[in-house]
Design an enzyme around this catalytic site. Structure first.
Site, PDB file in Angstrom:
ATOM      1  N   GLY A   1       0.803  -1.219   0.000  1.00  0.00           N
ATOM      2  CA  GLY A   1       0.000   0.000   0.000  1.00  0.00           C
ATOM      3  C   GLY A   1       0.826   1.254   0.000  1.00  0.00           C
TER       4      GLY A   1
ATOM      5  N   ASN B   1       1.259   3.432  -2.254  1.00  0.00           N
ATOM      6  CA  ASN B   1       0.897   4.357  -3.324  1.00  0.00           C
ATOM      7  C   ASN B   1       0.050   5.536  -2.860  1.00  0.00           C
ATOM      8  OD1 ASN B   1      -0.979   1.856  -3.305  1.00  0.00           O
ATOM      9  ND2 ASN B   1      -2.272   3.471  -4.144  1.00  0.00           N
TER      10      ASN B   1
ATOM     11  N   GLY C   1      -1.451   7.982   0.914  1.00  0.00           N
ATOM     12  CA  GLY C   1      -1.519   8.201   2.350  1.00  0.00           C
ATOM     13  C   GLY C   1      -0.203   8.011   3.068  1.00  0.00           C
ATOM     14  N   ILE C   2      -0.275   7.388   4.241  1.00  0.00           N
ATOM     15  CA  ILE C   2       0.921   7.154   5.046  1.00  0.00           C
ATOM     16  C   ILE C   2       1.927   6.301   4.284  1.00  0.00           C
ATOM     17  CG2 ILE C   2       1.799   6.143   7.187  1.00  0.00           C
ATOM     18  CD1 ILE C   2      -0.983   6.610   8.393  1.00  0.00           C
ATOM     19  N   GLY C   3       1.427   5.312   3.539  1.00  0.00           N
ATOM     20  CA  GLY C   3       2.319   4.423   2.809  1.00  0.00           C
ATOM     21  C   GLY C   3       3.172   5.153   1.797  1.00  0.00           C
TER      22      GLY C   3
ATOM     23  N   SER D   1      -3.052   0.169  15.003  1.00  0.00           N
ATOM     24  CA  SER D   1      -3.812   1.380  15.323  1.00  0.00           C
ATOM     25  C   SER D   1      -4.244   1.357  16.773  1.00  0.00           C
ATOM     26  CB  SER D   1      -5.049   1.479  14.428  1.00  0.00           C
ATOM     27  OG  SER D   1      -5.901   2.522  14.849  1.00  0.00           O
TER      28      SER D   1
ATOM     29  N   TYR E   1     -12.747  -3.189  12.023  1.00  0.00           N
ATOM     30  CA  TYR E   1     -11.433  -2.558  11.950  1.00  0.00           C
ATOM     31  C   TYR E   1     -10.639  -2.820  13.225  1.00  0.00           C
ATOM     32  CZ  TYR E   1      -7.899   1.072  11.180  1.00  0.00           C
ATOM     33  OH  TYR E   1      -6.707   1.739  11.008  1.00  0.00           O
TER      34      TYR E   1
END
Length: 277
Positions: free
Chosen positions: A9, A11, A13-15, A138, A163
């Site tokens: 991931g 590509n 946000g945080i990634g 998280s 989640y």
């Protein structure tokens, strides 16, 4: 010698910010992304900011375990080792969805597929001294509980419960991995990146967003912690930890339950059809 890091991931946000900062520090970065167009756009952005960066994109869909096996096989054939695996990718669907293998999407993508990927990439991690596995969890794990009755679907579907379970499972797996790999010079740590203003909040009502947005940090700031856990010397040999931006972070009682972690791990490898470590 520079480190080779694979991030799922990477590509957005945080990634993406993590990948940018890794590349800026001289790491070779492999972006494992489901959306190849976004992956190539991320690669171009990284190369624009760091022209000498070594970065590539591989196709990875964590919602399909056969595709996880495929990319892991490809990487094992092509690479001579891997210094760091960052299990970053995650989903938070508003309505209940299922993976190609019939698992509730958050359990399957956020937790189960990373377990498989980590196992399949262990031969590459074993080739590099001091290799590291980093799991993006998280603070929402405090909301979670491990409930096998929900793994194939929930009625009703409660987005935050799903989640929370997936993030709790991330921490429990990180701890089991740390224990079982201790003799192999491979560390495993989990982290809470902080409240981050990313697309994860896209379904949050606007009035609520106005209230919470001032408490959120940027993806660029949040990325500093996974980058530090991946590269910094101060984490040499540190394993089984759970961190936030301030240091070691508080875990829920369920996240400290070693028996629960072992039980979840045994059931997970059985679902995946792989041998336990």
């Amino acid at each position: 010698m520079s480190k080779r890091v694979l991030i799922t991931g990477g590509n957005s946000g945080i990634g993406l910010c993590t990948a940018e900062q890794l590349a800026a520090r001289g790491a070779e970065v492999i972006l494992a992304c489901r959306d190849q167009a976004k992956g190539q756009a991320a690669l171009a952005r990284i190369k624009h900011n760091s022209p000498d960066a070594r970065v590539r994109v591989v196709s990875l869909d964590l919602a399909d375990l056969n595709r996880v096996r495929g990319v892991a096989g490809q990487l094992n054939d092509e690479l001579d080792g891997l210094d760091v695996l960052i299990n970053n990718a995650g989903v938070v669907p508003r309505r209940q969805q299922f993976t190609a293998d019939g698992f509730e999407m958050q359990f399957g993508v956020n937790y189960l597929a990373p377990v498989l990927l980590t196992h399949l990439l262990l031969p590459l991690l074993q080739q590099r001294p001091g290799a590291r596995v980093v799991h993006v969890a998280s603070v929402a794990h405090w909301l979670g509980r491990i409930n096998p009755g929900t793994w194939r679907g929930r009625r009703p579907y409660l987005m935050l419960d799903a989640y929370g379970q997936s993030k709790l499972a991330n921490i429990l797996f990180s701890d089991v991995l740390a224990q079982r790999l201790a003799a192999q010079d491979i560390t495993s740590n989990a982290l809470h990146p902080g409240g981050v203003d990313t697309p994860i909040f896209r379904y949050t009502p606007e009035l609520l967003m106005k209230a919470i947005r001032p408490t959120l940090t940027t993806p660029e700031n949040a990325a500093r912690l996974p980058v530090s856990l991946a590269l910094d010397d101060r984490y040499n040999g540190v394993t089984g930890g759970y961190f936030d931006a301030k240091g070691p972070a508080a875990r829920s009682p369920r996240a400290r339950n070693k028996a629960s972690g072992e039980k979840l791990y045994r059931e997970s490898v059985k679902l995946l059809g792989i041998n336990p470590l």
